[in-house]
Design a protein around this motif. Structure first.
Motif, mmCIF file in Angstrom:
data_model
loop_
_atom_site.group_PDB
_atom_site.id
_atom_site.type_symbol
_atom_site.label_atom_id
_atom_site.label_comp_id
_atom_site.label_asym_id
_atom_site.label_seq_id
_atom_site.Cartn_x
_atom_site.Cartn_y
_atom_site.Cartn_z
ATOM 1 N N VAL A 23 12.838 24.535 97.985
ATOM 2 C CA VAL A 23 13.984 23.660 98.290
ATOM 3 C C VAL A 23 13.779 22.992 99.640
ATOM 4 O O VAL A 23 14.059 21.801 99.808
ATOM 5 C CB VAL A 23 15.299 24.473 98.271
ATOM 6 C CG1 VAL A 23 16.456 23.641 98.822
ATOM 7 C CG2 VAL A 23 15.607 24.942 96.855
ATOM 8 N N ARG A 24 13.291 23.751 100.601
ATOM 9 C CA ARG A 24 13.039 23.181 101.936
ATOM 10 C C ARG A 24 12.037 22.028 101.841
ATOM 11 O O ARG A 24 12.216 20.989 102.486
ATOM 12 C CB ARG A 24 12.510 24.270 102.869
ATOM 13 C CG ARG A 24 12.339 23.806 104.317
ATOM 14 C CD ARG A 24 11.911 24.950 105.216
ATOM 15 N NE ARG A 24 12.948 25.970 105.294
ATOM 16 C CZ ARG A 24 12.854 27.178 104.776
ATOM 17 N NH1 ARG A 24 11.766 27.532 104.117
ATOM 18 N NH2 ARG A 24 13.835 28.047 104.885
ATOM 19 N N ALA A 25 11.012 22.183 101.024
ATOM 20 C CA ALA A 25 10.015 21.121 100.874
ATOM 21 C C ALA A 25 10.627 19.862 100.262
ATOM 22 O O ALA A 25 10.286 18.741 100.653
ATOM 23 C CB ALA A 25 8.851 21.621 100.015
ATOM 24 N N VAL A 26 11.541 20.052 99.303
ATOM 25 C CA VAL A 26 12.218 18.893 98.698
ATOM 26 C C VAL A 26 12.958 18.106 99.757
ATOM 27 O O VAL A 26 12.838 16.878 99.862
ATOM 28 C CB VAL A 26 13.202 19.358 97.599
ATOM 29 C CG1 VAL A 26 14.144 18.220 97.205
ATOM 30 C CG2 VAL A 26 12.437 19.850 96.377
ATOM 31 N N PHE A 27 13.728 18.790 100.594
ATOM 32 C CA PHE A 27 14.551 18.079 101.567
ATOM 33 C C PHE A 27 13.751 17.600 102.770
ATOM 34 O O PHE A 27 14.118 16.607 103.404
ATOM 35 C CB PHE A 27 15.757 18.929 101.955
ATOM 36 C CG PHE A 27 16.787 18.968 100.858
ATOM 37 C CD1 PHE A 27 17.719 17.960 100.740
ATOM 38 C CD2 PHE A 27 16.783 19.986 99.917
ATOM 39 C CE1 PHE A 27 18.642 17.959 99.706
ATOM 40 C CE2 PHE A 27 17.704 20.004 98.882
ATOM 41 C CZ PHE A 27 18.641 18.980 98.783
ATOM 42 N N ASP A 28 12.642 18.261 103.073
ATOM 43 C CA ASP A 28 11.711 17.690 104.062
ATOM 44 C C ASP A 28 11.224 16.331 103.585
ATOM 45 O O ASP A 28 11.100 15.382 104.359
ATOM 46 C CB ASP A 28 10.500 18.613 104.267
ATOM 47 C CG ASP A 28 10.804 19.798 105.165
ATOM 48 O OD1 ASP A 28 11.846 19.772 105.849
ATOM 49 O OD2 ASP A 28 9.996 20.750 105.176
ATOM 50 N N SER A 29 10.950 16.237 102.294
ATOM 51 C CA SER A 29 10.406 15.012 101.722
ATOM 52 C C SER A 29 11.413 13.878 101.718
ATOM 53 O O SER A 29 11.062 12.718 101.961
ATOM 54 C CB SER A 29 9.912 15.284 100.295
ATOM 55 O OG SER A 29 9.497 14.093 99.660
#
Length: 249
Positions: A23-29
């Motif tokens: 999830v963190r990677a999604v919102f980093d993107s």
């Protein structure tokens, strides 16, 4: 969740310990284009959903508010202006990139003085019992690995008489709307994500995560299980979005 070792990430089953990082990677993107995408995806209607949430929260001057999964701070900004210099707002998110985007936006808007920024996992809120008059989470609960833990924590940090609000995508109440919404979610959203944010997969995940989120009645029952009372929900845009509210009495 299929068992105590795996959970859903969209339509995928993944190890529990991996979901938060994914999830963190999604919102980093998506952080840098988050506000623009919100406007495009909802045709600006998200502003009306958030305005209604503020109305239902009933925050007053001098109160203390915790905004979880605050993103770029739409709710936190409004709460900051309502509670005034004698009150305080904690704007929080588990994702540092999102929190930094929000902080930069609010500082540029001159919203300072009664607003703190804290990196928070909603499942483990780092505040004492009975700390806040109002706790909100907007479009974030569906991304939490253990939703019941987050609701339990929201209840714990509320003061007696305080209220918790969950603003979240939900389940349309009419079948024709549900079919049209599915078509939009799985065709238009990934295309917008590819063209505007260069990331169709993150927006496909967001569409899937909405379908995996508990329906209105189930979420109300979960809030009651956490200890909240007088729990109710308000369907918006035909149930595409719902606001749930409960009180600590």
């Amino acid at each position: 969740m299929s068992n105590d070792k795996t959970t859903h990430f969209g339509y995928q089953e993944v190890p529990v310990k991996e979901k938060a990082e994914r999830v963190r990677a999604v919102f980093d993107s998506v952080a840098s284009r988050y506000d623009l995408m919100n406007d495009l995806m909802s045709m600006g209607i998200h502003r009306l959903w958030k305005r209604r949430t503020i109305e239902l929260a009933g925050a007053r001057r001098g109160q203390r508010v915790l905004d979880l999964a605050a993103g770029t701070g739409d709710l936190a900004e409004r709460f900051s202006r309502i509670v005034g210099p004698s009150g305080s707002v904690v704007m929080s998110d588990i994702n540092q990139a999102m929190l930094e985007q929000g902080r930069a936006r609010l500082v540029d808007a001159g919203v300072v003085g009664n607003l703190d920024y804290v990196l928070i996992d909603a499942e483990k809120i780092p505040f004492a019992d009975d700390s806040f008059d109002c706790v909100t989470i907007g479009f974030g609960l569906r991304n939490v690995t253990h939703k019941q833990f987050a609701l339990n924590e929201m209840f714990r940090v509320l003061r007696p008489g305080g209220r918790a609000l969950v603003l979240e995508f939900s389940h349309p109440t009419a079948k024709p709307l549900a079919k049209a919404y599915d078509l939009y979610s799985f065709s238009v959203l990934p295309t917008l994500g590819r063209v505007v944010a260069g990331d169709p997969e993150s927006y496909r995940y967001l569409a899937e995560s909405i379908r995996m989120h508990p329906d209105q009645e189930t979420l109300r029952a979960m809030m009651e299980q956490a200890g909240l009372e007088r729990c109710e929900f308000f369907n918006l845009t035909g149930g595409i979005v719902a606001i749930h509210r409960g009180y600590k009495l």
